[in-house]
Scaffold this motif. Structure first.
Motif, PDB file in Angstrom:
ATOM      1  N   GLU A  44       0.805  -1.366  -0.205  1.00  0.00           N
ATOM      2  CA  GLU A  44       0.291   0.519   0.445  1.00  0.00           C
ATOM      3  C   GLU A  44       0.994   0.954   0.468  1.00  0.00           C
ATOM      4  O   GLU A  44       0.339   1.653  -0.879  1.00  0.00           O
ATOM      5  CB  GLU A  44      -0.969   0.229   1.303  1.00  0.00           C
ATOM      6  CG  GLU A  44      -1.859   1.072   1.049  1.00  0.00           C
ATOM      7  CD  GLU A  44      -3.214   0.730   2.292  1.00  0.00           C
ATOM      8  OE1 GLU A  44      -3.918   0.209   1.071  1.00  0.00           O
ATOM      9  OE2 GLU A  44      -3.162   1.037   3.102  1.00  0.00           O
ATOM     10  N   GLN A  45       2.045   0.911   0.402  1.00  0.00           N
ATOM     11  CA  GLN A  45       3.365   1.942   1.049  1.00  0.00           C
ATOM     12  C   GLN A  45       4.396   2.485  -0.565  1.00  0.00           C
ATOM     13  O   GLN A  45       5.329   2.644   0.399  1.00  0.00           O
ATOM     14  CB  GLN A  45       3.484   2.728   2.187  1.00  0.00           C
ATOM     15  CG  GLN A  45       1.837   3.129   3.339  1.00  0.00           C
ATOM     16  CD  GLN A  45       1.453   4.132   2.775  1.00  0.00           C
ATOM     17  OE1 GLN A  45       1.951   5.634   2.048  1.00  0.00           O
ATOM     18  NE2 GLN A  45       0.037   3.925   3.160  1.00  0.00           N
ATOM     19  N   GLY A  46       3.178   1.841  -1.285  1.00  0.00           N
ATOM     20  CA  GLY A  46       4.835   1.167  -2.304  1.00  0.00           C
ATOM     21  C   GLY A  46       3.694   1.584  -3.478  1.00  0.00           C
ATOM     22  O   GLY A  46       3.070   3.172  -3.809  1.00  0.00           O
ATOM     23  N   ASP A  47       3.931   0.082  -4.014  1.00  0.00           N
ATOM     24  CA  ASP A  47       3.745   0.545  -5.991  1.00  0.00           C
ATOM     25  C   ASP A  47       2.741  -0.367  -5.808  1.00  0.00           C
ATOM     26  O   ASP A  47       2.076  -0.147  -7.106  1.00  0.00           O
ATOM     27  CB  ASP A  47       4.865   0.109  -6.563  1.00  0.00           C
ATOM     28  CG  ASP A  47       4.967  -2.234  -6.483  1.00  0.00           C
ATOM     29  OD1 ASP A  47       4.052  -2.222  -5.800  1.00  0.00           O
ATOM     30  OD2 ASP A  47       5.146  -2.260  -7.848  1.00  0.00           O
ATOM     31  N   ARG A  48       1.609  -0.244  -4.631  1.00  0.00           N
ATOM     32  CA  ARG A  48       0.016  -0.998  -4.866  1.00  0.00           C
ATOM     33  C   ARG A  48       0.193  -2.420  -5.774  1.00  0.00           C
ATOM     34  O   ARG A  48      -0.825  -3.025  -5.519  1.00  0.00           O
ATOM     35  CB  ARG A  48      -0.285  -0.292  -5.874  1.00  0.00           C
ATOM     36  CG  ARG A  48      -1.092   0.803  -5.201  1.00  0.00           C
ATOM     37  CD  ARG A  48      -1.361   2.023  -5.522  1.00  0.00           C
ATOM     38  NE  ARG A  48      -2.083   2.096  -6.444  1.00  0.00           N
ATOM     39  CZ  ARG A  48      -2.188   3.505  -7.952  1.00  0.00           C
ATOM     40  NH1 ARG A  48      -2.118   4.040  -7.812  1.00  0.00           N
ATOM     41  NH2 ARG A  48      -2.887   2.946  -9.069  1.00  0.00           N
ATOM     42  N   SER A  49       1.855  -2.760  -5.396  1.00  0.00           N
ATOM     43  CA  SER A  49       1.142  -4.045  -6.327  1.00  0.00           C
ATOM     44  C   SER A  49       1.099  -5.316  -4.958  1.00  0.00           C
ATOM     45  O   SER A  49       1.222  -4.877  -3.645  1.00  0.00           O
ATOM     46  CB  SER A  49       2.810  -5.071  -5.996  1.00  0.00           C
ATOM     47  OG  SER A  49       3.348  -4.958  -7.641  1.00  0.00           O
ATOM     48  N   TRP A  50      -0.242  -6.051  -5.144  1.00  0.00           N
ATOM     49  CA  TRP A  50      -0.198  -7.420  -4.540  1.00  0.00           C
ATOM     50  C   TRP A  50       0.527  -8.529  -4.749  1.00  0.00           C
ATOM     51  O   TRP A  50       1.053  -9.341  -5.867  1.00  0.00           O
ATOM     52  CB  TRP A  50      -1.682  -8.337  -4.305  1.00  0.00           C
ATOM     53  CG  TRP A  50      -2.795  -6.993  -4.300  1.00  0.00           C
ATOM     54  CD1 TRP A  50      -3.953  -5.686  -4.890  1.00  0.00           C
ATOM     55  CD2 TRP A  50      -3.351  -6.892  -2.478  1.00  0.00           C
ATOM     56  NE1 TRP A  50      -4.522  -5.356  -3.058  1.00  0.00           N
ATOM     57  CE2 TRP A  50      -4.397  -6.617  -2.775  1.00  0.00           C
ATOM     58  CE3 TRP A  50      -2.878  -8.353  -1.643  1.00  0.00           C
ATOM     59  CZ2 TRP A  50      -5.139  -6.054  -1.449  1.00  0.00           C
ATOM     60  CZ3 TRP A  50      -3.782  -8.085  -0.265  1.00  0.00           C
ATOM     61  CH2 TRP A  50      -4.246  -6.889  -0.266  1.00  0.00           C
ATOM     62  N   LEU A  51       1.258  -8.798  -3.279  1.00  0.00           N
ATOM     63  CA  LEU A  51       1.988 -10.050  -3.787  1.00  0.00           C
ATOM     64  C   LEU A  51       2.192 -11.029  -3.101  1.00  0.00           C
ATOM     65  O   LEU A  51       1.067 -10.967  -2.003  1.00  0.00           O
ATOM     66  CB  LEU A  51       3.606  -9.395  -2.642  1.00  0.00           C
ATOM     67  CG  LEU A  51       3.740  -8.649  -3.071  1.00  0.00           C
ATOM     68  CD1 LEU A  51       5.177  -8.308  -2.493  1.00  0.00           C
ATOM     69  CD2 LEU A  51       4.729  -8.341  -5.129  1.00  0.00           C
ATOM     70  N   VAL A  52       2.007 -12.727  -4.016  1.00  0.00           N
ATOM     71  CA  VAL A  52       2.118 -13.866  -2.800  1.00  0.00           C
ATOM     72  C   VAL A  52       3.084 -14.016  -2.227  1.00  0.00           C
ATOM     73  O   VAL A  52       4.393 -14.004  -2.654  1.00  0.00           O
ATOM     74  CB  VAL A  52       2.024 -14.700  -3.671  1.00  0.00           C
ATOM     75  CG1 VAL A  52       1.675 -15.974  -2.816  1.00  0.00           C
ATOM     76  CG2 VAL A  52       0.101 -14.292  -4.416  1.00  0.00           C
ATOM     77  N   VAL A  53       2.974 -14.181  -1.129  1.00  0.00           N
ATOM     78  CA  VAL A  53       5.087 -13.875  -0.080  1.00  0.00           C
ATOM     79  C   VAL A  53       4.521 -15.243   0.311  1.00  0.00           C
ATOM     80  O   VAL A  53       3.432 -16.170   0.920  1.00  0.00           O
ATOM     81  CB  VAL A  53       5.399 -13.460   0.686  1.00  0.00           C
ATOM     82  CG1 VAL A  53       5.693 -13.296   2.167  1.00  0.00           C
ATOM     83  CG2 VAL A  53       4.671 -11.436   0.709  1.00  0.00           C
ATOM     84  N   THR A  54       5.765 -16.365   0.586  1.00  0.00           N
ATOM     85  CA  THR A  54       5.467 -17.402   0.425  1.00  0.00           C
ATOM     86  C   THR A  54       6.516 -17.562   2.198  1.00  0.00           C
ATOM     87  O   THR A  54       7.576 -17.442   1.836  1.00  0.00           O
ATOM     88  CB  THR A  54       6.286 -18.590  -0.113  1.00  0.00           C
ATOM     89  OG1 THR A  54       5.277 -19.094  -1.429  1.00  0.00           O
ATOM     90  CG2 THR A  54       5.801 -20.275   0.017  1.00  0.00           C
ATOM     91  N   ARG A  55       6.110 -17.441   3.207  1.00  0.00           N
ATOM     92  CA  ARG A  55       6.381 -17.009   3.969  1.00  0.00           C
ATOM     93  C   ARG A  55       6.405 -18.656   5.538  1.00  0.00           C
ATOM     94  O   ARG A  55       5.210 -19.302   4.981  1.00  0.00           O
ATOM     95  CB  ARG A  55       5.755 -16.682   4.794  1.00  0.00           C
ATOM     96  CG  ARG A  55       6.933 -15.691   6.936  1.00  0.00           C
ATOM     97  CD  ARG A  55       5.611 -14.556   6.705  1.00  0.00           C
ATOM     98  NE  ARG A  55       4.637 -14.706   7.370  1.00  0.00           N
ATOM     99  CZ  ARG A  55       3.950 -14.353   8.473  1.00  0.00           C
ATOM    100  NH1 ARG A  55       4.694 -14.925   9.416  1.00  0.00           N
ATOM    101  NH2 ARG A  55       2.580 -14.890   8.657  1.00  0.00           N
ATOM    102  N   ASN A  56       7.264 -18.728   6.596  1.00  0.00           N
ATOM    103  CA  ASN A  56       7.326 -19.880   6.955  1.00  0.00           C
ATOM    104  C   ASN A  56       6.866 -18.808   8.418  1.00  0.00           C
ATOM    105  O   ASN A  56       7.713 -18.911   9.516  1.00  0.00           O
ATOM    106  CB  ASN A  56       8.771 -20.517   7.629  1.00  0.00           C
ATOM    107  CG  ASN A  56       8.613 -21.563   8.165  1.00  0.00           C
ATOM    108  OD1 ASN A  56       7.952 -21.997   9.640  1.00  0.00           O
ATOM    109  ND2 ASN A  56       9.597 -22.605   8.518  1.00  0.00           N
ATOM    110  N   THR A  57       5.764 -19.726   8.561  1.00  0.00           N
ATOM    111  CA  THR A  57       5.069 -19.358  10.243  1.00  0.00           C
ATOM    112  C   THR A  57       5.520 -19.131  11.458  1.00  0.00           C
ATOM    113  O   THR A  57       6.021 -18.702  11.742  1.00  0.00           O
ATOM    114  CB  THR A  57       3.733 -19.402   9.924  1.00  0.00           C
ATOM    115  OG1 THR A  57       3.825 -20.757  10.058  1.00  0.00           O
ATOM    116  CG2 THR A  57       2.579 -18.969   8.844  1.00  0.00           C
ATOM    117  N   LEU A  58       5.881 -20.187  11.424  1.00  0.00           N
ATOM    118  CA  LEU A  58       7.041 -20.519  12.196  1.00  0.00           C
ATOM    119  C   LEU A  58       9.041 -19.805  12.914  1.00  0.00           C
ATOM    120  O   LEU A  58       8.910 -19.779  14.080  1.00  0.00           O
ATOM    121  CB  LEU A  58       7.749 -22.111  12.582  1.00  0.00           C
ATOM    122  CG  LEU A  58       7.001 -22.742  12.634  1.00  0.00           C
ATOM    123  CD1 LEU A  58       7.641 -24.443  12.047  1.00  0.00           C
ATOM    124  CD2 LEU A  58       5.871 -22.972  14.296  1.00  0.00           C
TER     125      LEU A  58
END
Lengths: 987, 188, 94
Positions: free
Chosen positions: C59-73
């Motif tokens: 939102e405070q950048g280039d308004r791109s929606w991203l798919v982030v693969t993140r290890n929740t642990l």
């Protein structure tokens, strides 16, 4: 008083500037010290060992350390509004005019009435509160807690506003080096010379770490001189940022560190415009932790008297500050580093009367009375140490008169910052200490160098500092230049663990929270043996020092009691912050009026000139009403604004409504999918009210959207949802239908937009716009580009008030001139400006929904707008809005409510009940959502959600508000209180 | 046509732009630049780039700003630029751009959506590092980024080592100005 | 946290708004799918302890929606993609 305990400068000049004198006061008494002193070193130089009282037992206490790990010597620094409680005297840099007060004592530090707690110690053991202050429960808040809070605790707040400012900021580097001792300096030299961007942060005001406190030689230079030269070289490198007085307090994900820079704490008050402290968010690609090690004590009976210190602190005061804490001292040690303290002190002319060494087989130190296999069993001295009792190897006891006792139980690497990422430290048997978990975590590559990693010699620190820097540089693709490390001592750690002297009871482990060996034993006896239980039951390590000198000791004692090893017993994890952080520093500049930004409407300047009252709506400051001189009460202003608008014409700044430009060949299709109703069929030059749902079928937002050209729409959102709607549209555009040809941009701020409403709206506007806006030329719901005195502008014929109304928009820079022009042109019609209150009254009179009705749990059907949800096309929320529970015919419906007796006042939030029904939840049929006084009708009116409301018009009900104690007979009516047929707005 | 002209105010609500001199830095409010967003329509990127080239309008790559003789632009999103032009000659900037790009582009006037401040002087990184997490020291000339300054979504453009432009939401011009001035004063 | 934006490089997570499970890209067609299918799409999420594909909006950048693969642990970020590319790869178009 003179500096009686300052060592002759010929024996130990230290790193204080004796040519200059700084005056300061402690508990009202005047003292003198020198630049380079801490408050603690200066007080000790003046023979003051007693600096505070303990937390629970009010025992007399003095400093045990010479650094940030200090648990005891906490003072209130400064006075008046700048008074700061719980400041560690051991790190408070001395300045001329400093004032400090001891804390947690009454009436005085030397005579403290609550030291009676010490005599009652058997009552105040671990778990005391839980066991004692149990019943009656009602006593806890009113009786027990206030008493305990008064008796226990540390410094006090002055309750005045902090007169100083704080700042924050962001820094970036390739390599962050935390700690500027030998390891950190070696790492910084290697990294800095390679050209990498380096930040070197150290909490001390003088970089060099232990090199400043030792007598080591590095190459040909003294340790302190080598450090000074290293710092000078680093300062000359443009790619290196040296940050003294800066404590790295937290490790966060992906190489982000938090650091507090004490910009002005060493000054009487900050220079004009300068902050007291700055909180930095540091982005690092690699970090090297070189935070050193903390010496740990040994627990023995009455080991907390002023004058009993860590042995390394005793020698630091002698070496760095030229201060002899006592003229006659003894050392109690279980390791060879304790012997070094004895040697250093003796060389400074201090009378080291004995070394009590718990190791029977220690190598005999010549020249000093070295008692091997001996332990300290007790001490004496009311307000400071006067003698120690020693039990010799053969069991014989001896008392020795001393002013100070240095205790060394070995050194603990500072693992704090590495465990902020939940990396559990691992036990190293050879140095009997925890070291950071091996290697780097995948998250934030952090290397550990020097004593922090268990390499406790100066040589080890230099070598690992250099090596870790080389690894970091290699990771980042920098070439490290060959290093030229100086020769330095490389003494091995020779230590036989001794945690506490057998038989000791009131032997302090955690001096800040008054936790003793006896408490640990009690926890064991009551089966709180797991480390996390031990911590919480006894409060071990839970004080402001986070147990830097006590945690390992406490769990070692527990390990002995349970018969487990220390690694089996485990350790607790440190959390940010490493040292206490002032809330002001975390707040930075965001304080008072600067807490958040303001958004001003284009008519703000004009409204302020008129004396308007403003209301905060998010960041916006909107005109709430504009009082006239004769009006003393807000309702007079609001009623006048409403009546004048309905009678002739009113003007309202509606710039705050969100506006989104939606363009592209698929813009119409896109709008069909994000709105419940249809927009692709809207004619160019027209606008339409749109209802936007969430996927769960609830109403998300509403507003009018105009078609300015075949491939160009302007959407209006509510003020509150402008950002959320834009985000949602981007989600739909990028994630759901990525190939639609649609482009979005917000234009909220680009246009100053004014609503002009009332029977004379057209007459007024026709005077300022250049085109014909007769009903034929510009009919109801028309939209288009026009000009105002030749200036490009936009006109929309829409109404929120139920009157003939337009919204006119000009580029924002002309907004101020526009409101003035409208008022000038409106003078002949007695035009008024109306604020958000009148806006609210008129929309309720007209039965328009707003925030109170768009509450996130309401459907289109609830609002009486069910027919707007088209099933001929797919749109967000269309399917789930059809769920059985949400489409019941007898569900909540928007209705109007008015009192049966117009004189009755209704209360906001009242619930609707059948006449005669008891006021219970079961009988609750609905509630008032919006309530206003209608000057047009002369009584209160409300909108309400009512069960089966569409079929209950005309019913008389009760509006009950149990909080306000009101119960009013009301009639259920249409929500359209004025002009239900809409003749006015089409006029 | 009505015989009057509306008189503009600057974003700070003044008749003329505000200039502050703080230590080595000059902070100047700029009201003399017209702005419009320019986004290519689906499948029209190549055409749009050709038209831009013909018009002398730069279309810089991601995270960059470029200036031509009349037109300048900085990158906003993967399909959109913000175009800058002199206000005096291009007040109705959208009309100018529509004449160039017609239906290849979606064009929206943005002039008054923003307040522009230019901060000039050596060492201005010291001011900006207290306001924005953008790594200005490592950024090349022509770097353009959106960034947060005191809760406000702004665009930050490094024109040179001694000149940056900050575009912030116009309605918060006062708050942004206050933040810039305070930060400069605290490091002077 | 730092999110390595596919276009802009490393950016502070403070600039982003989090939405949740990237399965939200797979919206059923409202003209053909059942209420039950929409119910599952709207309300049901995997709660994985480990790698998790999730949507973040710059939102405070280039308004791109991203798919982030993140290890929740561990918060380790394993992959970052433009959501628009992911959506197209998953067969979404108009």
């Amino acid at each position: 008083m003179s500096q009686t305990h300052r060592i002759d400068a010929k024996l130990s000049a230290g790193q204080v500037d004796r040519s200059r004198t700084l005056r300061f006061h402690f508990d009202g008494v005047a003292y003198a010290g020198h630049p380079g002193d801490t408050l603690a070193s200066a007080l000790l130089a003046n023979g003051v060992r007693l600096m505070g009282r303990s937390f629970k037992y009010h025992r007399p206490r003095g400093p045990i350390s010479a650094g940030s790990e200090e648990p005891n010597a906490l003072v209130e620094l400064r006075s008046g509004a700048r008074q700061e409680p719980n400041t560690r005297a051991t790190v408070a840099e001395l300045f001329d005019g400093l004032t400090a007060q001891s804390q947690n004592r009454w009436p005085s530090l030397r005579f403290d009435a609550l030291s009676i707690n010490d005599r009652l110690n058997s009552f105040f053991t671990a778990g005391f509160y839980y066991k004692t202050f149990m019943w009656p429960a009602s006593f806890w808040e009113k009786v027990y807690e206030p008493i305990i809070r008064r008796a226990a605790g540390l410094g006090t707040l002055n309750r005045q506003e902090d007169p100083d400012s704080y700042d924050k900021g962001f820094l970036h580097c390739d390599v962050l080096i935390i700690g500027a001792g030998p390891a950190g300096l070696a790492a910084a030299l290697t990294a800095g010379r390679s050209g990498a961007r380096v930040i070197l942060a150290d909490e001390d005001f003088r970089m060099g770490g232990r090199l400043n406190a030792e007598t080591f030689v590095l190459g040909e230079a003294s340790g302190a001189d080598w450090a000074k030269a290293a710092v000078a070289e680093l300062a000359s490198l443009p790619n290196v940022r040296l940050m003294a007085r800066t404590t790295v307090v937290g490790t966060f994900d992906h190489g982000i560190y938090g650091a507090v820079e004490r910009v002005s704490d060493h000054l009487l008050e900050p220079l004009p415009g300068k902050p007291r402290q700055t909180f930095w968010r540091i982005y690092s690609k690699r970090a090297i932790l070189a935070g050193g090690a903390t010496e740990r004590p040994i627990a023995f009976e009455n080991n907390d008297r002023p004058g009993i210190m860590l042995a390394g602190a005793l020698r630091a005061y002698a070496n760095r500050w030229g201060v002899a804490v006592g003229r006659r001292v003894a050392i109690f040690t279980n390791n060879d580093d304790g012997l070094r303290s004895a040697v250093d002190l003796a060389a400074k002319g201090v009378d080291v009367v004995a070394i009590i060494d718990s190791r029977a087989d220690a190598t005999l130190l010549p020249g000093i009375r070295h008692l091997r296999g001996a332990v300290v069993t007790d001490t004496a001295g009311r307000l400071g140490l006067s003698q120690v009792t020693v039990r010799h190897a053969d069991g014989r006891s001896e008392t020795i008169g001393v002013e100070a006792l240095g205790v060394s139980g070995g050194w603990n690497p500072v693992v704090n910052l590495t465990s902020h990422h939940r990396a559990k430290p691992v036990w190293r048997e050879d140095i009997a200490a925890f070291v950071p978990a091996g290697g780097e975590s995948g998250l934030a590559p952090t290397y550990v160098a020097g004593a922090a990693g268990g390499d406790l010699s100066t040589h080890g620190a230099l070598v690992t500092g250099n090596e870790m820097a080389r690894r970091a540089l290699e990771d980042l693709g920098f070439a490290a230049r060959p290093s030229d490390l100086p020769r330095a001592e490389d003494a091995p750690v020779v230590l036989q663990p001794l945690w506490h002297v057998k038989g000791a009871k009131r032997a302090w482990i955690d001096q800040q929270n008054d936790v003793t060996v006896k408490d640990i034993k009690l926890a064991h006896q009551e089966n709180f043996t797991a480390v996390e239980h031990l911590k919480r039951y006894t409060t071990l390590g839970m004080a402001t020092d986070q147990g830097k000198t006590s945690n390992v000791l406490g769990l070692a004692v527990m390990a002995e009691l349970t018969g487990k090893t220390i690694p089996q017993t485990g350790t607790t994890i440190y959390r940010p912050p490493y040292t206490p952080v002032a809330l002001g520093a975390l707040g930075g500049r965001a304080r008072g009026r600067d807490f958040k930004p303001f958004r001003l409407t284009p008519s703000h300047k004009w409204a302020a000139e008129q004396g308007a009252t403003f209301v905060e709506v998010g960041y916006w400051m909107r005109t709430q009403w504009v009082p006239r001189a004769s009006e003393t009460e807000w309702r007079q202003s609001v009623d006048r604004e409403v009546l004048a608008t309905r009678r002739s014409v009113g003007i309202c700044d509606v710039t705050t409504l969100g506006k989104i430009d939606i363009q592209g060949t698929d813009a119409g299709v896109f709008l069909d999918r994000v709105y419940a109703n249809t927009f692709s069929t809207l004619a160019v030059g027209k606008c339409r009210y749109g209802l936007m749902l969430r996927e769960d079928g609830m109403v998300f937002d509403d507003g009018t959207t105009a078609r300015m050209a075949p491939n160009e729409y302007v959407m209006t959102t509510t003020t509150a949802n402008a950002v959320a709607v834009f985000r949602h549209l981007e989600f739909c555009r990028q994630c759901l239908w990525p190939d639609l040809d649609v482009q979005l941009i917000s234009t909220t701020e680009a246009w100053a937009q004014f609503s002009v409403a009332g029977p004379n709206a057209r007459n007024l506007l026709q005077k300022v716009v250049d085109q014909d806006i007769s009903d034929a030329a510009f009919p109801y719901m028309a939209a288009g580009s026009i000009t105002v005195g030749g200036l490009r502008a936009r006109l929309f014929r829409i109404s929120f008030s139920g009157e003939l109304a337009y919204e006119i928009a000009v580029p924002t820079r002309y907004g101020d001139a526009m409101i003035r022009k409208l008022m000038e042109a409106g003078a002949e019609f007695d035009a008024v400006v109306y604020g958000t209150e009148a806006l609210g009254v008129m929309r309720v009179e007209k039965g328009h929904v707003a925030g109170n009705e768009l509450n996130g749990t309401s459907t289109a059907l609830n609002m009486g707008l069910g027919k707007m949800v088209s099933r001929k096309k797919d749109s967000i929320g269309m399917v789930l809005s059809q769920r059985e529970g949400m489409s019941r015919d007898d569900g909540l419906r928007l209705v109007g409510v008015k009192p049966v007796d117009p004189a009755d006042a209704l209360k906001a939030g009242s619930h609707l009940l059948k006449t005669g029904a008891a006021a219970t939840v079961q009988n609750d049929d609905g509630w008032l959502t919006s309530l206003v006084w209608s000057p047009h009708l002369g009584h209160y009116i409300a909108l309400a959600y009512l069960k089966n409301g569409a079929n209950r018009l005309g019913e008389t009900m009760r509006a009950v508000n149990l909080l306000a104690g009101t119960d009013v007979a009301v009639e259920i009516v249409s929500p359209h209180f004025i002009d239900p047929e809409g003749e006015r707005l089409r006029g | 046509m009505a015989d009057f002209m509306l008189k503009p105010l600057t974003a700070l609500g003044q008749d003329a732009p505000v200039v502050d001199r703080i230590g080595p830095w000059t902070l100047t409010e700029r009201a003399d630049v017209a702005l419009a967003s320019l986004a290519f329509r689906r499948g029209r990127e190549a055409e749009l780039r050709d038209l831009a080239k013909g018009a002398g309008l730069p279309l810089p790559p991601a995270a960059r700003a470029e200036a031509g003789p009349v037109w300048a632009a900085f990158w906003m999103t993967p399909e959109m630029w913000m175009v800058e032009a002199p206000f005096a000659s291009h007040e109705d900037i959208r009309a100018h751009l529509v004449a160039v790009f017609a239906e290849t582009a979606s064009i929206t006037e943005q002039t008054d959506a923003w307040v522009r401040f230019d901060l000039a002087g050596a060492g201005l990184e010291r001011v900006l590092e207290r306001l924005s997490n953008f790594d200005l020291r490592a950024a090349p000339d022509g770097a353009a980024t959106r960034t947060m300054i005191e809760h406000l979504g702004c665009y930050l453009i490094r024109r040179s080592a001694a000149l940056v432009t900050v575009y912030g939401p116009r309605s918060s011009a006062g708050s942004l100005h206050h933040a810039l001035v305070q930060a400069a004063k605290s490091v002077v | 946290m730092i999110i390595n934006h596919p276009i802009l490089g490393p950016r502070d997570a403070q600039e982003f708004v989090y939405l949740g499970d990237a399965s939200l890209i797979q919206r059923p067609d409202g003209m053909t799918a059942s209420i039950e299918a929409f119910h599952d799409y709207t309300y049901l999420r995997d709660n994985s302890a480990g790698p998790h594909r999730e949507l973040w909006y710059h939102e405070q950048g280039d308004r791109s929606w991203l798919v982030v693969t993140r290890n929740t642990l561990t918060h380790e970020i394993l992959k970052v993609e433009l959501a628009r590319d992911v959506a197209r790869a998953e067969g979404r178009s108009r």
